[in-house]
Every structure is written in C-alpha cells, then in structure tokens.
Scaffold this motif. Sequence first.
Motif, PDB file in Angstrom:
ATOM      1  N   LEU B  31       6.508   1.711   5.012  1.00  0.00           N
ATOM      2  CA  LEU B  31       6.903   0.383   4.534  1.00  0.00           C
ATOM      3  C   LEU B  31       5.993  -0.090   3.414  1.00  0.00           C
ATOM      4  CD1 LEU B  31       7.927  -1.642   7.715  1.00  0.00           C
ATOM      5  CD2 LEU B  31       9.359  -0.411   6.069  1.00  0.00           C
ATOM      6  N   PHE B  32       4.684   0.226   3.555  1.00  0.00           N
ATOM      7  CA  PHE B  32       3.759  -0.173   2.484  1.00  0.00           C
ATOM      8  C   PHE B  32       4.113   0.524   1.183  1.00  0.00           C
ATOM      9  CE2 PHE B  32      -0.006   0.454  -0.091  1.00  0.00           C
ATOM     10  CZ  PHE B  32      -0.457  -0.844  -0.223  1.00  0.00           C
ATOM     11  N   MET B  33       4.498   1.800   1.294  1.00  0.00           N
ATOM     12  CA  MET B  33       4.877   2.551   0.089  1.00  0.00           C
ATOM     13  C   MET B  33       6.098   1.897  -0.563  1.00  0.00           C
ATOM     14  SD  MET B  33       3.417   5.011  -1.431  1.00  0.00           S
ATOM     15  CE  MET B  33       3.791   5.807  -2.977  1.00  0.00           C
ATOM     16  N   LEU B  34       6.998   1.344   0.258  1.00  0.00           N
ATOM     17  CA  LEU B  34       8.203   0.699  -0.279  1.00  0.00           C
ATOM     18  C   LEU B  34       7.891  -0.663  -0.889  1.00  0.00           C
ATOM     19  CD1 LEU B  34      11.000   1.281   2.382  1.00  0.00           C
ATOM     20  CD2 LEU B  34      10.786   2.328   0.131  1.00  0.00           C
ATOM     21  N   PRO B  37       2.139  -3.654  -3.261  1.00  0.00           N
ATOM     22  CA  PRO B  37       2.016  -4.084  -4.657  1.00  0.00           C
ATOM     23  C   PRO B  37       2.043  -2.887  -5.605  1.00  0.00           C
ATOM     24  CG  PRO B  37      -0.089  -4.237  -3.528  1.00  0.00           C
ATOM     25  CD  PRO B  37       0.946  -3.939  -2.481  1.00  0.00           C
ATOM     26  N   GLU B  38       2.547  -3.098  -6.797  1.00  0.00           N
ATOM     27  CA  GLU B  38       2.603  -2.020  -7.783  1.00  0.00           C
ATOM     28  C   GLU B  38       1.242  -1.870  -8.449  1.00  0.00           C
ATOM     29  OE1 GLU B  38       4.951   0.117  -8.189  1.00  0.00           O
ATOM     30  OE2 GLU B  38       6.172  -0.916  -6.684  1.00  0.00           O
ATOM     31  N   GLN B  46      -3.339   6.733  -1.937  1.00  0.00           N
ATOM     32  CA  GLN B  46      -4.522   6.801  -1.089  1.00  0.00           C
ATOM     33  C   GLN B  46      -4.469   5.737   0.004  1.00  0.00           C
ATOM     34  OE1 GLN B  46      -7.415   8.731  -0.917  1.00  0.00           O
ATOM     35  NE2 GLN B  46      -6.361  10.174  -2.240  1.00  0.00           N
ATOM     36  N   PHE B  47      -4.148   4.487  -0.389  1.00  0.00           N
ATOM     37  CA  PHE B  47      -4.108   3.403   0.589  1.00  0.00           C
ATOM     38  C   PHE B  47      -3.043   3.686   1.645  1.00  0.00           C
ATOM     39  CE2 PHE B  47      -3.317  -0.729   2.391  1.00  0.00           C
ATOM     40  CZ  PHE B  47      -4.583  -1.312   2.412  1.00  0.00           C
ATOM     41  N   THR B  48      -1.886   4.179   1.189  1.00  0.00           N
ATOM     42  CA  THR B  48      -0.809   4.508   2.117  1.00  0.00           C
ATOM     43  C   THR B  48      -1.274   5.544   3.133  1.00  0.00           C
ATOM     44  OG1 THR B  48       0.778   4.111   0.360  1.00  0.00           O
ATOM     45  CG2 THR B  48       1.565   5.311   2.267  1.00  0.00           C
ATOM     46  N   MET B  49      -1.993   6.560   2.641  1.00  0.00           N
ATOM     47  CA  MET B  49      -2.460   7.618   3.528  1.00  0.00           C
ATOM     48  C   MET B  49      -3.481   7.084   4.533  1.00  0.00           C
ATOM     49  SD  MET B  49      -4.270  11.201   2.471  1.00  0.00           S
ATOM     50  CE  MET B  49      -5.882  10.555   2.111  1.00  0.00           C
TER      51      MET B  49
END
Lengths: 176, 91
Positions: B31-34, B37-38, B46-49
């Motif tokens: 969901l964060f990847m979707l 913030p751009e 990295q943050f998503t992982m």
Amino acid sequence: MRKTTLETYKTVHTWTGIVAGLALFIAFFAGALTIFKDALKHWATPPVEQQTEIHFQQVPGFIAEILKQYPKAGRDIYFEVSDLQNRKGELSFQLVDPASDHDVLSNKHYTVSADDQGNALIQQVYPSQISEFIDVLHRVVGLPLDIDEFRWIMGVIALLYALALVSGVIIFFRIC
Amino acid sequence: MDNQQFRSDWWLKSSAGLILGLILGFGLSGLFMLWGPEVITSVKVQFTMWLVAPVWLLVLAFVFMFRTGLQAWLWLGGANLVVFLVFFIVS
C-alpha cells in the motif's frame, strides 16, 4: 483481563530473555567495538616499512598499473586524502573472492608505493584482522563460520529482541 | 465475544503474529508503494522494503493482547484480507 495479559507479557519477557540473552550480549558487545573498527585495525596493524607518500599527480598512472596487473581490483581501490589517521597519501586496494559469500576475512590487501624510478611498487600487506573478526562475530553470534545460515540465526535473535523490548516496556509501565 | 475468558493460546497467538504479521507487513508495504509520497525511487523502494520488519515485529509483539488465539487469527486475518483486497482493487 488486565492481570492475565500482564502475566502473559511477563512470560514473553522471561523466555525471550532466556533464549536470546547470551546471543544478544555477544552481538551488543562485539557490535559496540565494531563502531571503532577502522581505528582498531589501524592500531593493531604494524606500519609498512619504507612507505613513500604518493603525490596526487601519480595516482592516475598507478591506478592504471593496478588495473593492468590486477584487473579484478575493480572498485576496491582507495586513495587516502585526509590525514586523520596518519595515512595521507596511501594508495591501496583489495581483492575480493567472489565465491566467499561476503566473508571479508578472506580478502587480500595490497598497498602501492613508488620505487626509485617513480614506478608503481605493489606489495601485498596483511592488516590486522582483529576488527574484522569482531565485526563478523557480532553478525554470526560467535558461530564459527561467516555464512548466511548463521546470519539468519542472528536475525531470529533480533526478532526475539524486539519481543523482549516491547514486553519489557509493557510490564514496566503496566500498559494493559 | 467481549466477555470471553482470557486464554494464553501460546501456539495460536505466536503463529498468528509470525505468519499473519509478516503477510500484513508485505501488504502494508505494498500500500505504501501505491500511495506513499513521490520521492526518489530508490528511497521509496528502500522505505517500502524496510517497512515490512517493523510492522511484522509490532504485530508479533502486541498479538498477545488478544484474548484468545482464535480472535488473534480472525482479527489479523481480517486485516490482511482488507489490506490485500484494497491493494489488488487499486492496483
């Protein structure tokens, strides 16, 4: 309900502590020493004799010479420009065995100096491995090999550490 | 359900935290990847992982607050279902 949840977290805290405590001691102690890795290595390594300082203009030629003799040196070539650790003007590189699975203790180290004619003189050196050893120790919980399976064990220990931390906070503040 | 007696259910609760917590971590990082913030792609990736581990560990740490193991499985399973439904509908 309040009391039983608290009892549950006391049990969680006790058992994560029993299982992970010793391994965490190793990881914390060795990890704290690893903060001073470079300084420790420098302190424990005897100085190379007759090391001539290399001037900035000589560096490109020497790097070309390194790449000619050791094409695999690739990106692992270092030239020290700060004099923070008394190594200013030191040109060095290392060879990493690709099959070693990040086992840094098997890397080979070389230093480059200038001979009388100003040509590159490449010598293998053997820096103290104590700081690397301590670093490895804290990643594999003191187990004898620096391999992924042992790093996974440290990962499980880290997971238990998270449980121990949260349960400890819950018990301390009696939040439940 | 509210007046239900507290049960330890060590295996059920731990497995719910370990399994469903990890899956929930994957879902939330998706969901964060979707919707995140751009920013620079590598930072976002990295943050998503790294988002997976804290979600997993927090779920695992707080799973023992559920009154019974069955409740833990139902609530976390439901949360997973919602997160993944939203993810697949939106993407």
